[in-house]
Design a protein around this motif. Structure first.
Motif, PDB file in Angstrom:
ATOM      1  N   UNK A 169       0.836  -1.203   0.000  1.00  0.00           N
ATOM      2  CA  UNK A 169       0.000   0.000   0.000  1.00  0.00           C
ATOM      3  C   UNK A 169       0.871   1.253   0.000  1.00  0.00           C
ATOM      4  N   UNK A 170       1.971   1.204   0.727  1.00  0.00           N
ATOM      5  CA  UNK A 170       2.893   2.349   0.755  1.00  0.00           C
ATOM      6  C   UNK A 170       3.500   2.575  -0.634  1.00  0.00           C
ATOM      7  N   UNK A 171       3.889   1.495  -1.306  1.00  0.00           N
ATOM      8  CA  UNK A 171       4.460   1.617  -2.649  1.00  0.00           C
ATOM      9  C   UNK A 171       3.431   2.138  -3.644  1.00  0.00           C
ATOM     10  N   UNK A 172       2.195   1.663  -3.538  1.00  0.00           N
ATOM     11  CA  UNK A 172       1.140   2.144  -4.438  1.00  0.00           C
ATOM     12  C   UNK A 172       0.892   3.637  -4.225  1.00  0.00           C
ATOM     13  N   UNK A 173       0.890   4.054  -2.971  1.00  0.00           N
ATOM     14  CA  UNK A 173       0.664   5.473  -2.680  1.00  0.00           C
ATOM     15  C   UNK A 173       1.817   6.316  -3.237  1.00  0.00           C
ATOM     16  N   UNK A 174       3.045   5.806  -3.127  1.00  0.00           N
ATOM     17  CA  UNK A 174       4.196   6.544  -3.663  1.00  0.00           C
ATOM     18  C   UNK A 174       4.128   6.598  -5.191  1.00  0.00           C
ATOM     19  N   UNK A 175       3.672   5.519  -5.817  1.00  0.00           N
ATOM     20  CA  UNK A 175       3.561   5.493  -7.273  1.00  0.00           C
ATOM     21  C   UNK A 175       2.451   6.425  -7.744  1.00  0.00           C
ATOM     22  N   UNK A 176       1.389   6.543  -6.974  1.00  0.00           N
ATOM     23  CA  UNK A 176       0.285   7.440  -7.332  1.00  0.00           C
ATOM     24  C   UNK A 176       0.696   8.904  -7.242  1.00  0.00           C
TER      25      UNK A 176
END
Length: 182
Positions: free
Chosen positions: A171-178
């Motif tokens: 979830x942290x990686x997805x938020x950073x990618x967003x």
């Protein structure tokens, strides 16, 4: 928070693998590494060595790397230049370290209190530190799982802790990618 000797050895081997990966990079990338000049010089020196000399140099580079606190930046640099597989392996090792630290803390608390399951009401230093970087962690569920593991040593609880940490890191990686511009 004291890690078990096995966990400490795993962390040292992880740093040694990072150092070996950096030394294996092409010479033109060594100048672009985000680290001190001394560390970069030692990595370049290791790249040109063979056999036992290289092994000794890699141990020395690992020691410098661990003391410098630049592991994360260099791991990201290496992942950019080695590919997705190295980044995934690094993330899994980080998740394993978090799980092991939480379980070690729960086991120490259970041994200290003389009770099997500390439940979900104990406060965890590990989760307190991780909560700052991973706010989506379900700390109540993790405390309960760690307590159950401490009481029963059932590997199902350890695996569930791992899955919970993995979901939070994803979830942290997805938020950073967003947040990154397209």
């Amino acid at each position: 928070m004291a890690l078990s000797r096995s966990a400490q050895k795993r962390q040292r081997r992880q740093v040694e693998r990072l150092a070996a990966g950096l030394a294996a990079l092409p010479a033109n990338l060594h100048a672009a590494m985000p680290c001190s000049e001394e560390l970069a010089h030692q990595i370049r020196a290791a790249a040109g060595m063979k056999g036992g000399a290289r092994q000794r140099q890699m141990k020395y580079v690992s020691k410098l790397l661990a003391a410098s606190g630049q592991e994360e930046a260099l791991a990201r640099f290496l992942a950019q230049h080695q590919g997705r597989a190295a980044a995934e392996a690094h993330n899994l090792h980080q998740i394993e370290s978090c799980r092991d630290a939480l379980i070690t803390e729960a086991l120490a608390l259970a041994a200290e209190n003389g009770q099997g399951n500390p439940g979900e009401t104990w406060s965890s230093q590990v989760l307190g530190e991780l909560q700052a970087t991973l706010p989506e962690l379900d700390s109540r569920a993790l405390l309960l799982l760690a307590g159950r593991f401490a009481a029963t040593r059932d590997p199902r609880y350890s695996r569930e802790i791992f899955r919970t940490f993995k979901a939070a890191f994803a979830a942290k990686e997805r938020a950073a990618a967003d947040r990154m511009p397209s």
